[in-house]
Design an enzyme around this catalytic site. Structure first.
Site, mmCIF file in Angstrom:
data_model
loop_
_atom_site.group_PDB
_atom_site.id
_atom_site.type_symbol
_atom_site.label_atom_id
_atom_site.label_comp_id
_atom_site.label_asym_id
_atom_site.label_seq_id
_atom_site.Cartn_x
_atom_site.Cartn_y
_atom_site.Cartn_z
ATOM 1 N N ASN A 5 -46.159 63.137 29.328
ATOM 2 C CA ASN A 5 -44.882 63.208 30.057
ATOM 3 C C ASN A 5 -44.307 64.620 30.024
ATOM 4 O OD1 ASN A 5 -43.802 60.555 31.212
ATOM 5 N ND2 ASN A 5 -44.660 59.933 29.232
ATOM 6 N N ARG A 22 -32.049 61.633 7.617
ATOM 7 C CA ARG A 22 -32.256 61.816 9.057
ATOM 8 C C ARG A 22 -31.205 62.764 9.619
ATOM 9 N NH1 ARG A 22 -32.237 56.303 11.799
ATOM 10 N NH2 ARG A 22 -34.331 56.207 10.949
ATOM 11 N N HIS A 64 -39.319 55.089 28.585
ATOM 12 C CA HIS A 64 -39.779 53.893 27.865
ATOM 13 C C HIS A 64 -40.727 53.096 28.759
ATOM 14 C CE1 HIS A 64 -39.483 50.739 24.848
ATOM 15 N NE2 HIS A 64 -39.414 49.877 25.845
ATOM 16 N N GLU A 70 -44.469 56.615 34.974
ATOM 17 C CA GLU A 70 -43.641 57.455 34.083
ATOM 18 C C GLU A 70 -43.680 58.902 34.541
ATOM 19 O OE1 GLU A 70 -44.415 57.054 29.865
ATOM 20 O OE2 GLU A 70 -45.028 54.984 30.093
#
Ligand code: GRF
Length: 211
Positions: free
Chosen positions: A25, A76, A120, A185
């Protein structure tokens, strides 16, 4: 309460692509830029995986790359804060998650609200999460597809920008369906980025209007 409206900027933009794997992508977005279809440049290709194939492609294309090792950070949020510093240095306008396999902290989502996109391989809100092509086959749905959406705190649940539908055929394996979806995509992700920098995406609540 009045509804908050966000309109994407009409400008020559600076993109950071985040990836953890093969980077097809990322390549599709970069190809569209090279073809003059998107008014932007890729100013950074970032990964949480040192040997991600996508990083190698980025280097071959003379794009700046950065790897930060998540293990060196206590949480994180600490990791994301370091990333944000790098993004701010480069004045990044839009972050494109393209197979980035790490969940973004709430803090990150808030700082870059409406400026993080994700792709997605299913028609959200159906089949969020992982292994979604297999889930689509197991459920016996007749159609699946791809979704480009803005990223919010709830994983895979942010405002939907574009979707494309593909049929799910009876003899499909996970790989065959994934391949059919991936082709779409590669069309809708560059298209969503193009619309963003043409100032054409208007976000109202959880809906995105194309102006
Ligand atoms: C794609 O299927 C995308 O929808 C999902 O992860 C995969 C990444 O593939 N989020 P690639 O690295 O872009 O080839």
């Amino acid at each position: 309460m009045e509804e908050e409206i966000y309109v994407s900027p009409k400008k020559k933009g600076r993109i950071a692509v985040f990836l953890s794997g093969r980077g097809s992508n990322f390549r599709a977005i970069h190809d569209a830029i090279l073809d003059g279809k998107i008014n932007a440049s890729i100013s950074l290709v970032f990964s949480n995986v040192e040997d991600a194939a996508g990083l190698k492609i980025a280097r071959e294309r003379n794009l700046e790359t950065l790897f930060l090792n998540p293990k060196l950070f206590s949480s994180r949020e600490e990791y994301d804060k370091e990333i944000i510093k790098e993004l701010q240095k480069r004045e990044i306008d839009l972050i494109c998650l393209a197979g980035y396999m790490k969940i973004i902290s709430t803090y990150f989502c808030q700082v870059y609200k409406n400026r993080i996109m994700n792709i997605h391989p299913a028609l959200l809100p159906s089949f969020p999460g992982l292994h979604v092509q297999k889930k689509a086959i197991d459920w016996g749905v007749r159609y699946s597809g791809a979704t480009v959406h803005f990223v919010s705190e709830d994983v895979d649940m942010g405002p939907i920008i574009l979707q494309e539908v593909v049929p799910v055929l009876q003899d499909d394996t996970e790989d065959i369906l994934a391949e059919r979806i991936l082709k779409e995509e590669h069309k809708i992700y560059p298209e969503a980025v193009r619309l963003f920098f043409e100032g054409k995406l208007e976000v109202r609540g959880r809906r995105v209007f194309i102006r």
